[in-house]
Structure formats: C-alpha cells, structure tokens
Design an enzyme around this catalytic site. Sequence first.
Site, mmCIF file in Angstrom:
data_model
loop_
_atom_site.group_PDB
_atom_site.id
_atom_site.type_symbol
_atom_site.label_atom_id
_atom_site.label_comp_id
_atom_site.label_asym_id
_atom_site.label_seq_id
_atom_site.Cartn_x
_atom_site.Cartn_y
_atom_site.Cartn_z
ATOM 1 N N GLY A 15 -9.773 66.220 37.758
ATOM 2 C CA GLY A 15 -8.849 67.191 37.158
ATOM 3 C C GLY A 15 -8.104 67.948 38.250
ATOM 4 O O GLY A 15 -8.688 68.319 39.257
ATOM 5 N N VAL A 27 -4.062 69.618 55.384
ATOM 6 C CA VAL A 27 -4.603 68.382 55.968
ATOM 7 C C VAL A 27 -3.530 67.720 56.834
ATOM 8 O O VAL A 27 -3.759 67.374 58.002
ATOM 9 C CB VAL A 27 -5.075 67.412 54.850
ATOM 10 C CG1 VAL A 27 -5.329 66.013 55.394
ATOM 11 C CG2 VAL A 27 -6.331 67.961 54.171
ATOM 12 N N VAL A 28 -2.335 67.585 56.263
ATOM 13 C CA VAL A 28 -1.256 66.886 56.984
ATOM 14 C C VAL A 28 -0.884 67.660 58.245
ATOM 15 O O VAL A 28 -0.801 67.092 59.349
ATOM 16 C CB VAL A 28 -0.022 66.710 56.065
ATOM 17 C CG1 VAL A 28 1.152 66.128 56.840
ATOM 18 C CG2 VAL A 28 -0.386 65.816 54.878
ATOM 19 N N ARG A 76 -8.743 59.430 37.364
ATOM 20 C CA ARG A 76 -10.167 59.106 37.402
ATOM 21 C C ARG A 76 -10.250 57.590 37.354
ATOM 22 O O ARG A 76 -9.643 56.982 36.487
ATOM 23 C CB ARG A 76 -10.899 59.741 36.223
ATOM 24 C CG ARG A 76 -10.887 61.263 36.281
ATOM 25 C CD ARG A 76 -11.728 61.874 35.180
ATOM 26 N NE ARG A 76 -11.837 63.315 35.340
ATOM 27 C CZ ARG A 76 -11.023 64.203 34.765
ATOM 28 N NH1 ARG A 76 -10.070 63.791 33.968
ATOM 29 N NH2 ARG A 76 -11.182 65.490 34.963
ATOM 30 N N GLY A 106 -13.591 67.241 42.713
ATOM 31 C CA GLY A 106 -14.881 67.804 42.318
ATOM 32 C C GLY A 106 -16.030 66.837 42.576
ATOM 33 O O GLY A 106 -15.906 65.907 43.384
ATOM 34 N N ASP A 107 -17.103 67.040 41.857
ATOM 35 C CA ASP A 107 -18.329 66.234 42.030
ATOM 36 C C ASP A 107 -18.092 64.728 41.958
ATOM 37 O O ASP A 107 -18.613 63.968 42.770
ATOM 38 C CB ASP A 107 -19.323 66.596 40.922
ATOM 39 C CG ASP A 107 -20.363 67.569 41.427
ATOM 40 O OD1 ASP A 107 -20.514 67.683 42.656
ATOM 41 O OD2 ASP A 107 -21.031 68.196 40.586
ATOM 42 N N THR A 129 -11.560 72.393 41.937
ATOM 43 C CA THR A 129 -11.688 72.259 40.478
ATOM 44 C C THR A 129 -11.699 73.660 39.885
ATOM 45 O O THR A 129 -12.352 74.558 40.440
ATOM 46 C CB THR A 129 -12.959 71.505 40.048
ATOM 47 O OG1 THR A 129 -13.247 71.851 38.680
ATOM 48 C CG2 THR A 129 -14.184 71.847 40.871
ATOM 49 N N ILE A 130 -11.008 73.817 38.787
ATOM 50 C CA ILE A 130 -10.950 75.163 38.195
ATOM 51 C C ILE A 130 -12.317 75.586 37.652
ATOM 52 O O ILE A 130 -12.531 76.752 37.375
ATOM 53 C CB ILE A 130 -9.876 75.272 37.091
ATOM 54 C CG1 ILE A 130 -10.222 74.397 35.884
ATOM 55 C CG2 ILE A 130 -8.495 74.969 37.632
ATOM 56 C CD1 ILE A 130 -9.440 74.776 34.634
ATOM 57 N N ASP A 131 -13.240 74.623 37.504
ATOM 58 C CA ASP A 131 -14.549 74.945 36.923
ATOM 59 C C ASP A 131 -15.481 75.707 37.872
ATOM 60 O O ASP A 131 -16.477 76.281 37.433
ATOM 61 C CB ASP A 131 -15.254 73.667 36.461
ATOM 62 C CG ASP A 131 -14.570 73.029 35.259
ATOM 63 O OD1 ASP A 131 -13.849 73.753 34.547
ATOM 64 O OD2 ASP A 131 -14.750 71.824 35.039
ATOM 65 N N ASP A 133 -17.709 74.627 39.919
ATOM 66 C CA ASP A 133 -19.061 74.148 39.630
ATOM 67 C C ASP A 133 -19.588 73.177 40.693
ATOM 68 O O ASP A 133 -20.330 72.255 40.370
ATOM 69 C CB ASP A 133 -19.092 73.484 38.245
ATOM 70 C CG ASP A 133 -18.183 72.261 38.161
ATOM 71 O OD1 ASP A 133 -17.348 72.071 39.062
ATOM 72 O OD2 ASP A 133 -18.324 71.487 37.202
ATOM 73 N N ARG A 175 -16.346 72.468 30.421
ATOM 74 C CA ARG A 175 -17.126 71.583 29.554
ATOM 75 C C ARG A 175 -18.614 71.707 29.846
ATOM 76 O O ARG A 175 -19.425 71.770 28.941
ATOM 77 C CB ARG A 175 -16.665 70.140 29.760
ATOM 78 C CG ARG A 175 -17.031 69.232 28.629
ATOM 79 C CD ARG A 175 -16.377 67.884 28.779
ATOM 80 N NE ARG A 175 -14.951 67.902 28.504
ATOM 81 C CZ ARG A 175 -14.108 66.947 28.882
ATOM 82 N NH1 ARG A 175 -14.527 65.914 29.566
ATOM 83 N NH2 ARG A 175 -12.836 67.028 28.579
ATOM 84 N N HIS A 220 -10.866 95.951 16.844
ATOM 85 C CA HIS A 220 -10.488 94.559 17.124
ATOM 86 C C HIS A 220 -11.533 93.963 18.065
ATOM 87 O O HIS A 220 -12.215 94.686 18.797
ATOM 88 C CB HIS A 220 -9.079 94.466 17.708
ATOM 89 C CG HIS A 220 -8.927 95.123 19.040
ATOM 90 N ND1 HIS A 220 -8.868 96.486 19.186
ATOM 91 C CD2 HIS A 220 -8.830 94.593 20.282
ATOM 92 C CE1 HIS A 220 -8.722 96.779 20.464
ATOM 93 N NE2 HIS A 220 -8.706 95.651 21.150
HETATM 94 O O1 F6P Z 1 -10.760 70.382 35.579
HETATM 95 C C1 F6P Z 1 -11.981 70.600 34.936
HETATM 96 C C2 F6P Z 1 -11.766 70.522 33.483
HETATM 97 O O2 F6P Z 1 -10.724 71.386 33.244
HETATM 98 C C3 F6P Z 1 -12.903 70.862 32.543
HETATM 99 O O3 F6P Z 1 -13.126 72.210 32.317
HETATM 100 C C4 F6P Z 1 -12.506 70.120 31.310
HETATM 101 O O4 F6P Z 1 -13.578 69.860 30.504
HETATM 102 C C5 F6P Z 1 -11.909 68.867 31.853
HETATM 103 O O5 F6P Z 1 -11.385 69.218 33.113
HETATM 104 C C6 F6P Z 1 -10.883 68.249 30.990
HETATM 105 O O6 F6P Z 1 -10.032 67.431 31.722
HETATM 106 P P1 F6P Z 1 -9.397 66.065 31.257
HETATM 107 O O7 F6P Z 1 -8.975 66.223 29.855
HETATM 108 O O8 F6P Z 1 -8.272 65.884 32.210
HETATM 109 O O9 F6P Z 1 -10.461 65.031 31.393
#
Ligand code: F6P
Length: 329
Positions: A15, A27-28, A76, A106-107, A129-131, A133, A175, A220
């Site tokens: 992602g 890097v470049v 991917r 990411g991982d 990665t925005i997660d 993690d 996720r 609210h």
């Molecule tokens: O980049 C991480 C993430 O945003 C997760 O939080 C999310 O579940 C997943 O990617 C969804 O990405 P895609 O729909 O591109 O597989």
Amino acid sequence: MEKTIKRIGVLTSGGDAPGMNAAIRAVVRTAVSLGIDCVGIRRGWQGLINCDFVQLNNEGVAHILNRGGTMLYTARSEEFMTEAGRKRALSSCKMLGIDGIVAIGGDGTFRGALELSQLGIPVVGVPATIDNDIGCSDYTIGFDTACNTAIECIDKLRDTMQAHERCSVVEVMGRNAGNIALYVGIAVGATSVLLPEYELDFRKDVIERIQNARLAGSTHFMIVVAEGAGHAFDIGERIEREIGMKPRVTVLGYLQRGGIPNARDRETATRMGYRAVMALAENRANCVIARQKGDVVEVPIEDALTMKRGLNLERYAVLEAMQGVAAIS
Ligand code: F6P
C-alpha cells in the site's frame, strides 16, 4: 572481501503512503552523491520480475518531495511469492547490473526483500505504511500524514454532528493494526474507539459509552472504528437497533493514503532513504532502517520480521481516561 556497490535499484511495494516519494528522492540523491548509479524499479517486486525500470538522477526526482503516492507506482506481486518468480527477479538484477536494492514498504515488502537477499542480492528495507505496524520501528513513513487527514475529516464531521445533535460512526484504515484509530481517537476526543486488537463488547464499548456521555451532558457522539474491528455500517445499524439513535456513517477509506506528506513524514523519509543507501554502500545490507527512540538505526531483516509491536498501552490508557470523563472534547 567487501563489494563495491556500483548500481542500486529502488522500489516501492504494498500500500502506498505519503512520504514514499521523499524516500525515493533521498535514495537517489544519496546514491548520486556517492557516485552510485540508481534505477527506479516500477510496480514493486513485480516490476523487478518484468525488468520494468527507469533510470534515475537528481533531476528525475526533483519536485516529488511534497507529493503523495509514489512516482514508481506500487503493487503486490503473487509471482514474487513463488521461487520461479524470485529467480526471474534475480535474473533481472543481473541483467540490469543491480548490486543492491532499497525496498520501501511494509512487512510484505520486507519478506520479499529477505527472500531476494537469500539469493545473493543485498537489500535494505525502508518502512513506509500508514498503518505504523512494523515491529522493529517506532514509526513508519506516512502514518502522521494519514492521521492528520483523518483528524481533519472528523473535525468537519463533528461540526455537523454537533449542529444536529447526532451520532457519527467513522471508519478509519487499519485492517490488522489499530494505531490510526487509537491516535485519531485521542486527538478528536472520540466517544468510543474500536480496535482490532481488542475483542468488541458492544454494550460496554459502544452503548454504555454513548449513554455515559449523554449523562455527562454531550449531545453528539463520535464512534471511531478501525476497519479491522468491524464495519462502520454494521455498527451504525446496531446502535440504532439497541438505542433507537440513527448514526450517520462515514468510511474515510483511501483518502487517508493520499495527500501532501507532512513535515514528519518528509523528514523521516529523507533520513531513512539516506541511511538505506549508506548501509548498502558500506556493506551492511539485509537490514531494515528503523526509527527507535528518535534515532534511525539498522535492524537485520530476519529480526525485523519477527519483532511484534502491539498497541501502545500507555496511549490506550490515556484514551480510556478521556472517555471516562466526557463524550467528546
Ligand atoms: O496501507 C495499509 C492499508 O491501508 C490497510 O490499513 C488496509 O487494510 C489496506 O492497506 C488496504 O489496501 P488495499 O485495498 O490497497 O489492499
């Protein structure tokens, strides 16, 4: 004997995250400053298999520091998960004369990096990665920008929820990891935050929190749910069924992955990109560049992949304390 690195490849995979471009640029530019040639591999590991590359120089990475997305595209790759795919990737490295690779992602990206390193190509990973993690790193490129995007959206939602005295259920990304929900929940003063790391007790975690907030004077309510903890629409429906209040549901989705990277992400990406090339140039490859207690360090890939980073318990305690007092700040 130490090998002299003459040509490196850089790729982004998995992602995308705001700040990936800043890492590519670093890097470049670091490679150029060391007299190392640099090629950009497009579309992640699949691009390496397909020899999908672009020659990069300082001009080629100008004006991308402040851009979201990734100029190298990302993907991917199923094929790279197979031995045959990795062999094809190895042939591409040989054909292109690539002595080392910086893999930004990411991982999943790092698992690919480890496999390739075992075939003899030195690889360095940069966590993006925005997660947020990645076990070995306190921080991953893109997280701060994503949180700020979510906060800005929720602040706007709050205005209209306040005006109409409504309940809002907002789904944020994550996720498997609830880091975005946790940070954002603290920052917006959410009534309740649902995380994939904790089993949901609907009555206690949602209904009672709304009721307590109402007793404390709130009119609210803001429920923040990480995508891995449940679907916002289901949660909204259940709230309506149980207490008759009809929440308005918003799924922030991919908005969180785009946008101009903020100061933290640009600075982190630049430092990590620099360090990745230094590690390759100085023959300390097969590592992940990590942020630990403010420093940028190198962690062997095998170790990086086994390290787990659970939810930050101190932050969770803060969240609980805030929710105990009132509904929404
Ligand atoms: O980049 C991480 C993430 O945003 C997760 O939080 C999310 O579940 C997943 O990617 C969804 O990405 P895609 O729909 O591109 O597989």
